[in-house]
Design a protein around this motif. Structure first.
Motif, mmCIF file in Angstrom:
data_model
loop_
_atom_site.group_PDB
_atom_site.id
_atom_site.type_symbol
_atom_site.label_atom_id
_atom_site.label_comp_id
_atom_site.label_asym_id
_atom_site.label_seq_id
_atom_site.Cartn_x
_atom_site.Cartn_y
_atom_site.Cartn_z
ATOM 1 N N ALA A 177 2.362 1.540 -3.483
ATOM 2 C CA ALA A 177 1.346 1.929 -4.470
ATOM 3 C C ALA A 177 0.982 3.408 -4.305
ATOM 4 C CB ALA A 177 0.107 1.044 -4.333
ATOM 5 N N ALA A 178 0.890 3.866 -3.066
ATOM 6 C CA ALA A 178 0.571 5.278 -2.833
ATOM 7 C C ALA A 178 1.705 6.166 -3.338
ATOM 8 C CB ALA A 178 0.328 5.518 -1.338
ATOM 9 N N VAL B 186 0.848 -1.204 0.000
ATOM 10 C CA VAL B 186 0.000 0.000 0.000
ATOM 11 C C VAL B 186 0.883 1.253 0.000
ATOM 12 C CG1 VAL B 186 -1.519 1.402 1.462
ATOM 13 C CG2 VAL B 186 -2.097 -0.989 0.978
ATOM 14 N N MET C 261 -4.014 -6.258 -7.404
ATOM 15 C CA MET C 261 -3.481 -6.193 -6.033
ATOM 16 C C MET C 261 -4.145 -7.330 -5.255
ATOM 17 S SD MET C 261 -1.755 -4.011 -3.740
ATOM 18 C CE MET C 261 -2.091 -2.260 -3.887
ATOM 19 N N ALA D 45 -6.465 -7.319 -14.132
ATOM 20 C CA ALA D 45 -5.465 -7.560 -15.177
ATOM 21 C C ALA D 45 -4.512 -6.371 -15.235
ATOM 22 C CB ALA D 45 -6.147 -7.753 -16.530
ATOM 23 N N ALA D 46 -3.248 -6.638 -15.574
ATOM 24 C CA ALA D 46 -2.225 -5.591 -15.597
ATOM 25 C C ALA D 46 -2.616 -4.450 -16.539
ATOM 26 C CB ALA D 46 -0.883 -6.187 -16.024
ATOM 27 N N PHE E 202 -8.553 -6.087 -6.543
ATOM 28 C CA PHE E 202 -8.928 -5.211 -7.661
ATOM 29 C C PHE E 202 -9.625 -6.084 -8.709
ATOM 30 C CE2 PHE E 202 -5.191 -1.944 -7.247
ATOM 31 C CZ PHE E 202 -5.606 -1.652 -5.962
ATOM 32 N N ASN F 118 -0.457 2.032 -14.618
ATOM 33 C CA ASN F 118 -1.619 1.361 -14.041
ATOM 34 C C ASN F 118 -1.172 0.358 -12.994
ATOM 35 O OD1 ASN F 118 -4.474 0.747 -14.014
ATOM 36 N ND2 ASN F 118 -3.997 -1.194 -15.016
ATOM 37 N N ILE F 119 -1.905 0.333 -11.878
ATOM 38 C CA ILE F 119 -1.788 -0.782 -10.933
ATOM 39 C C ILE F 119 -3.082 -1.561 -11.115
ATOM 40 C CG2 ILE F 119 -1.552 -1.491 -8.524
ATOM 41 C CD1 ILE F 119 -0.093 1.149 -8.009
ATOM 42 N N GLY F 120 -2.996 -2.620 -11.919
ATOM 43 C CA GLY F 120 -4.206 -3.312 -12.366
ATOM 44 C C GLY F 120 -4.620 -4.447 -11.467
ATOM 45 N N ALA G 263 0.488 -5.781 -9.742
ATOM 46 C CA ALA G 263 0.949 -5.677 -11.125
ATOM 47 C C ALA G 263 0.999 -4.202 -11.490
ATOM 48 C CB ALA G 263 -0.004 -6.422 -12.051
ATOM 49 N N ARG H 249 -9.541 8.707 -16.221
ATOM 50 C CA ARG H 249 -9.805 7.409 -15.602
ATOM 51 C C ARG H 249 -10.739 7.529 -14.400
ATOM 52 N NH1 ARG H 249 -4.175 3.961 -16.116
ATOM 53 N NH2 ARG H 249 -3.883 4.510 -18.317
ATOM 54 N N PRO I 127 -8.577 -0.726 -12.890
ATOM 55 C CA PRO I 127 -9.557 -1.402 -12.033
ATOM 56 C C PRO I 127 -10.893 -0.650 -11.985
ATOM 57 C CG PRO I 127 -7.421 -1.302 -10.935
ATOM 58 C CD PRO I 127 -7.332 -0.425 -12.161
ATOM 59 N N VAL J 255 -5.692 -3.397 -17.501
ATOM 60 C CA VAL J 255 -7.045 -2.859 -17.362
ATOM 61 C C VAL J 255 -7.108 -2.003 -16.099
ATOM 62 C CG1 VAL J 255 -9.501 -3.393 -17.174
ATOM 63 C CG2 VAL J 255 -8.003 -4.909 -18.490
ATOM 64 N N VAL K 220 -6.210 2.546 -2.707
ATOM 65 C CA VAL K 220 -4.810 2.691 -2.281
ATOM 66 C C VAL K 220 -4.651 3.989 -1.480
ATOM 67 C CG1 VAL K 220 -2.484 3.224 -3.134
ATOM 68 C CG2 VAL K 220 -3.724 1.232 -4.024
#
Lengths: 404, 404
Positions: free
Chosen positions: A238-239, A235, A260, B266-267, B262, A256-258, A277, B227, B271, B269, B235
């Protein structure tokens, strides 16, 4: 400037959409019966337009202008994702057919129009199979190793084509450029109210799998200071990405973080493992290098308090910059049509990414309604489809003048 | 002070561990054949110690001192989680047995020792089934509705006990206090080097499911500013929790983000949906109220940029504060034994949480090696097991003096 015929273009597009048609939408995955029937229909249409047309043993369809020694190659792919739309790929192929007809009707010239539909751009078995074979960039054994998600091998899927000619190859003495039109698959044209996108390049893609390993513990009995919380570590990382990447990237950079995932993933257990990812895309390798280096440094810094973080690069696709003259010709044609273009990178992969590594290439985008693609609801206004084809024809005409 | 006998205590503990024994570890889930056999063995051991002992139709085992009109109730539970340890619950029950024997051997007094093993503390069918039935806090229909994760109903599991007596009930004219010893199930005693923990209370638990809803989009073609990224919103919220909760909580407060998902995951896409599980525990309702209110306010503030965030409280367990006199007696006994106690809340639930709502209750902890529990590796040094039982016996002796 050769005039394309919008009614003929739309008729052919709608006819192609009946192969694997779902009404709405199309299910025409590579090498399916519907895909091969569509490709045989396309060979007939190209032959009727006066081209030497055929299908090779991969299912690539190529129509060659028999009157020209040099040619601009125009096309895309006619396979789709499962339950996909009617325009993704198909529109670029039928633009090629219509432009070949229009140039022939206008009398032709020393540089002809060749038309192509590449096989399996969508990667049911092997992404960009057709364009990579055409460019000679397939590696030994790739075809033998490829299989679909359901386990079916590419070799089996190709068996019905064993009697067809050897795979078509790009001819450097003949082919001078590749032009691919496509729906945008994004929201930018629609949001701007503009009708024509000219692609500056196809972005490079880097993907990373980042895993944190700590220790799963009872979340009621383990004091905060004695935890090795893999989830909390990701976390924080990601932040940091969300706060830092805007300044590291350029104006067109996307990331993108797609995905978690925390494990074991129970409310009352401190996560012992966590995985995410991360993806980044840009045309500029220097920007991607900078972002990757900063991420790697931060990953090393967050490996502390009993949590180890590891980062693995899972995907590396180099950017492909579009040909400068082609971008200029497409832009001039759009302006001349009264529709100044949006210049934008393509964040999605296309056959032009592969062909553009060995031949000057360019792409024209038309708006996607709602930005939707890879879905049965994918659509573009008829008028925009026709406009895009006419702008592409004009751009090709301009390129031919430079070549003559 | 009655002297307990360590060898007898450890012998009985090891005998009990053979019911469902895995060597190491124990698999003795509630109402299994091994569980019922262990409970019948316990009835015999209690009877041999001179108690009026029996098992009710829920599988609760109760031994009553026939010579006393008032009694301190001592015990815990003898069911385990699947592939659990040999001490969780069992140790507190055998402490009861040994202390009943020691007080009887010391001559007894006006206040006796009753011993209990409650059914299904671990919640295979219904958490704290036995202690809640004993306290009269089960609601109508709970037993009929309960079923295990594998679908087996509690009613079916209870069928073999249909001929046993009606469920035992707490007797307010007889029972003056409940004492439960237990392994710590956490790392604090081991880390401090101290041997005895005295529980100040069993923390309240609040759990929340927080879901974010945005829109799934192609991560290559959707510009950052267009987005609706549900993952990024969670996050930010999770990072805020990590930064803010330390100041909102007290020194013993714990919280956890145990799950994060999420979707589609997928990497490539963005979320469109994301979900996380947040838990907080403390003895002090005011602290829990303050944290919950701050979280709810932040959730409302993060609902923006096309992402809606919703928070639902999924679990609410009120704290149970241990009896002040019992905490004092346990502490005095630990000091007298040369082992000043660690005073700490229990972050895990126990039968004392249920009984403590209707009767003064107290808990004593002994160290868990490596903080491990609910696992076959769960263990405590023999000397610590014996020490804990002697301290508990001394504390009970002190309480009896106050009552006499």
């Amino acid at each position: 400037m050769p005039a394309i015929r919008g009614d003929r273009l739309l008729d052919d597009l709608r006819t192609l959409a009946r192969f694997g048609g779902l009404a709405p939408g199309v299910d025409r995955i590579a090498l399916s019966a519907d895909d091969l029937a569509a490709r045989r229909w396309l060979v007939d249409r190209l032959a009727a337009a006066g081209l030497d047309a055929g299908m090779d043993r991969l299912g690539n369809v190529l129509g060659r202008d028999p009157r020209a020694a040099r040619a601009i190659l125009v096309g895309s792919h006619s396979d789709t994702v499962p339950r996909g739309g009617w325009l993704d790929g198909a529109m670029g192929v039928i633009y090629g057919l219509e432009i070949a007809r229009a140039f022939r009707e206008a009398g032709g010239g020393p540089v002809g129009i060749d038309v192509v539909s590449f096989q399996d751009e969508e990667g049911t078995y092997l992404p960009f199979l057709g364009s990579r074979a055409f460019c000679g960039t397939l590696k030994d054994g790739e075809i033998d190793a490829a299989r679909a998600e359901d386990g079916r091998t590419l070799a089996d899927a190709l068996a019905p084509l064993a009697g067809e000619p050897a795979p078509f190859r790009l001819d450097p003495t003949r082919h001078v450029a590749f032009l691919e039109a496509h729906i945008e698959q994004g929201p930018r044209l629609e949001a701007s109210g503009q009708k024509i996108g000219v692609v500056t390049g196809i972005t490079g893609i880097r993907r990373f799998r980042i895993t944190a390993t700590g220790a799963a513990n009872h979340a009621g009995t383990t004091p905060m200071g004695m935890r090795r919380d893999a989830g909390a570590a990701l976390v924080r990382l990601a932040a940091w990405i969300g706060e830092t990447f805007p300044a590291l990237g350029g104006p067109e950079t996307v990331w993108n973080i797609g995905a978690m995932t925390f494990r074991p993933g129970a409310a009352n257990v401190v996560p012992g493992e966590a995985e995410m990812a991360v993806e980044m895309r840009d045309l500029d390798v220097a920007i991607l290098d900078r972002m990757e280096a900063a991420l790697a440094e931060r990953v090393a810094g967050e490996s502390r308090d009993g949590v180890a973080i590891a980062m693995v690069r899972t995907t590396l696709v180099a950017p492909t910059v579009m040909g400068r003259e082609i971008v200029a010709a497409l832009s001039a044609a759009a302006v001349a049509a009264g529709h100044p273009p949006v210049l934008l990178p393509s964040g999605a992969g296309h056959d032009a990414m592969e062909v553009g590594r060995v031949l000057p290439a360019g792409m024209l985008f038309v708006p996607s309604i709602g930005g939707i693609s890879h879905h049965v609801a994918e659509n573009t206004a008829d008028a925009d489809i026709v406009l895009g084809c006419q702008v592409l024809a004009d751009a090709i005409s301009r390129l031919m003048q430079n070549l003559a």
